[in-house]
Design an enzyme around this catalytic site. Structure first.
Site, PDB file in Angstrom:
ATOM      1  N   PRO A   1       0.786  -1.222   0.000  1.00  0.00           N
ATOM      2  CA  PRO A   1       0.000   0.000   0.000  1.00  0.00           C
ATOM      3  C   PRO A   1       0.823   1.279   0.000  1.00  0.00           C
ATOM      4  CG  PRO A   1      -0.106  -1.086   2.130  1.00  0.00           C
ATOM      5  CD  PRO A   1       0.531  -2.050   1.170  1.00  0.00           C
ATOM      6  N   ASN A   2       0.326   2.224  -0.763  1.00  0.00           N
ATOM      7  CA  ASN A   2       0.849   3.594  -0.863  1.00  0.00           C
ATOM      8  C   ASN A   2       2.166   3.702  -1.630  1.00  0.00           C
ATOM      9  OD1 ASN A   2      -1.279   4.908   0.588  1.00  0.00           O
ATOM     10  ND2 ASN A   2      -0.473   3.949   2.439  1.00  0.00           N
TER      11      ASN A   2
ATOM     12  N   ARG B   1       5.247  12.317  -2.889  1.00  0.00           N
ATOM     13  CA  ARG B   1       5.184  12.878  -1.530  1.00  0.00           C
ATOM     14  C   ARG B   1       6.344  12.321  -0.723  1.00  0.00           C
ATOM     15  NH1 ARG B   1       0.234  11.900   1.687  1.00  0.00           N
ATOM     16  NH2 ARG B   1       1.439  13.240   3.047  1.00  0.00           N
TER      17      ARG B   1
ATOM     18  N   TYR C   1      11.520   8.822   0.889  1.00  0.00           N
ATOM     19  CA  TYR C   1      11.408   7.785  -0.148  1.00  0.00           C
ATOM     20  C   TYR C   1      12.069   8.146  -1.484  1.00  0.00           C
ATOM     21  CZ  TYR C   1       8.020   5.992   3.208  1.00  0.00           C
ATOM     22  OH  TYR C   1       7.426   5.522   4.349  1.00  0.00           O
TER      23      TYR C   1
ATOM     24  N   ASN D   1       8.040  -5.735  -0.816  1.00  0.00           N
ATOM     25  CA  ASN D   1       7.935  -4.526  -0.003  1.00  0.00           C
ATOM     26  C   ASN D   1       6.470  -4.401   0.343  1.00  0.00           C
ATOM     27  OD1 ASN D   1       7.828  -2.096   1.245  1.00  0.00           O
ATOM     28  ND2 ASN D   1       9.032  -0.975  -0.273  1.00  0.00           N
TER      29      ASN D   1
ATOM     30  N   ALA E   1       3.127  -0.717   4.776  1.00  0.00           N
ATOM     31  CA  ALA E   1       2.685  -0.742   6.176  1.00  0.00           C
ATOM     32  C   ALA E   1       2.151  -2.104   6.608  1.00  0.00           C
ATOM     33  CB  ALA E   1       1.619   0.333   6.390  1.00  0.00           C
TER      34      ALA E   1
ATOM     35  N   GLU F   1      12.572  -9.695   2.131  1.00  0.00           N
ATOM     36  CA  GLU F   1      11.851  -8.499   2.567  1.00  0.00           C
ATOM     37  C   GLU F   1      12.630  -7.276   2.075  1.00  0.00           C
ATOM     38  OE1 GLU F   1      11.753  -8.011   6.818  1.00  0.00           O
ATOM     39  OE2 GLU F   1      10.340  -6.348   6.709  1.00  0.00           O
TER      40      GLU F   1
ATOM     41  N   HIS G   1      12.707  -2.879   1.838  1.00  0.00           N
ATOM     42  CA  HIS G   1      12.181  -1.555   2.187  1.00  0.00           C
ATOM     43  C   HIS G   1      13.076  -0.471   1.621  1.00  0.00           C
ATOM     44  CE1 HIS G   1       9.207  -3.211   4.856  1.00  0.00           C
ATOM     45  NE2 HIS G   1      10.143  -3.969   5.396  1.00  0.00           N
TER      46      HIS G   1
ATOM     47  N   ARG H   1      13.119   4.051  12.426  1.00  0.00           N
ATOM     48  CA  ARG H   1      11.995   4.996  12.420  1.00  0.00           C
ATOM     49  C   ARG H   1      11.112   4.778  13.662  1.00  0.00           C
ATOM     50  NH1 ARG H   1       9.431   4.932   6.543  1.00  0.00           N
ATOM     51  NH2 ARG H   1       8.304   6.695   7.480  1.00  0.00           N
TER      52      ARG H   1
HETATM   53  O1  CA2 Z   1      10.502   1.961   3.543  1.00  0.00           O
HETATM   54  C1  CA2 Z   1       9.650   1.268   2.990  1.00  0.00           C
HETATM   55  O2  CA2 Z   1       9.818   0.774   1.878  1.00  0.00           O
HETATM   56  C2  CA2 Z   1       8.305   1.042   3.682  1.00  0.00           C
HETATM   57  O3  CA2 Z   1       7.853  -0.263   3.343  1.00  0.00           O
HETATM   58  C3  CA2 Z   1       7.359   2.086   3.127  1.00  0.00           C
HETATM   59  C4  CA2 Z   1       5.990   2.035   3.785  1.00  0.00           C
HETATM   60  C5  CA2 Z   1       6.111   2.093   5.303  1.00  0.00           C
HETATM   61  O4  CA2 Z   1       4.837   1.946   5.894  1.00  0.00           O
HETATM   62  C6  CA2 Z   1       7.033   1.004   5.826  1.00  0.00           C
HETATM   63  O5  CA2 Z   1       7.158   1.145   7.221  1.00  0.00           O
HETATM   64  C7  CA2 Z   1       8.405   1.122   5.193  1.00  0.00           C
HETATM   65  C8  CA2 Z   1       5.160   3.224   3.344  1.00  0.00           C
HETATM   66  C9  CA2 Z   1       4.970   3.290   1.852  1.00  0.00           C
HETATM   67  C10 CA2 Z   1       4.343   4.599   1.590  1.00  0.00           C
HETATM   68  O6  CA2 Z   1       5.041   5.217   0.562  1.00  0.00           O
HETATM   69  C11 CA2 Z   1       4.828   6.517   0.389  1.00  0.00           C
HETATM   70  C12 CA2 Z   1       5.559   7.095  -0.608  1.00  0.00           C
HETATM   71  C13 CA2 Z   1       5.425   8.436  -0.861  1.00  0.00           C
HETATM   72  C14 CA2 Z   1       4.553   9.214  -0.121  1.00  0.00           C
HETATM   73  C15 CA2 Z   1       3.818   8.627   0.890  1.00  0.00           C
HETATM   74  C16 CA2 Z   1       3.949   7.272   1.142  1.00  0.00           C
END
Ligand code: CA2
Length: 145
Positions: free
Chosen positions: A11-12, A19, A24, A75, A78, A99, A101, A108
């Site tokens: 997700p996301n 963003r 990221y 990946n 969340a 896994e 990320h 974090r």
């Molecule tokens: O660091 C990673 O790859 C995560 O899997 C990213 C997830 C986060 O919940 C994990 O703890 C770590 C979040 C992905 C959301 O990605 C976004 C990218 C741009 C703007 C907002 C969210």
């Protein structure tokens, strides 16, 4: 025989590049996918790159990998920190599991420190930005050769 890797995004991750670039980076998921597909081609491996915001869809894809893929790079976004369903699906996959990320969740917020994916994976790449995707493919290839 040529190998197949499923590279699954949760997700996301479709928001990448739009963003929170300080966490990221500036590449979009489409940019990352293109880079991964070009890299996979140079290695002669088939890469199936997907993204979903839905937990059940990710579970379905992990199940689909059984019999189709030699490895899964995941990946889970969340869902990494919440999903026993994804953990169980990974457990049922006999191939290599990594896994992945972009950030390093262990550096974090504390709610990101627990990973249900880690408990069912063979290895982990985290904290290398989107370059981690290329590193993950290379690392998996070493382990499924
Ligand atoms: O660091 C990673 O790859 C995560 O899997 C990213 C997830 C986060 O919940 C994990 O703890 C770590 C979040 C992905 C959301 O990605 C976004 C990218 C741009 C703007 C907002 C969210």
């Amino acid at each position: 025989m040529s190998k197949t890797i499923f590279l699954l995004n949760g997700p996301n991750l479709n928001l990448l590049g739009f963003r929170e670039p300080e966490i990221y980076g500036y590449e979009t998921l489409a940019d990352v996918e293109k880079r991964c597909l070009v890299h996979a081609k140079t290695l002669g491996v088939t890469l199936d790159f997907r993204q979903s915001n839905h937990e059940g869809v990710l579970v379905d894809w992990i199940q689909e990998a059984r019999g189709k893929a030699d490895a899964i790079i995941l990946n889970a976004g969340a869902y990494t920190h919440t999903s026993v369903a994804i953990h169980d699906a990974l457990k049922a996959f006999d191939g290599y599991k990594m896994e992945l990320h972009i950030s390093d969740p262990k550096q974090r917020e504390t709610f990101r420190h627990l990973s249900y994916v880690e408990l069912a994976s063979d290895s982990l790449i985290a904290g290398h930005g989107t370059d981690g995707y290329i590193m993950a493919i290379d690392d998996v290839m070493k382990n499924i050769a």
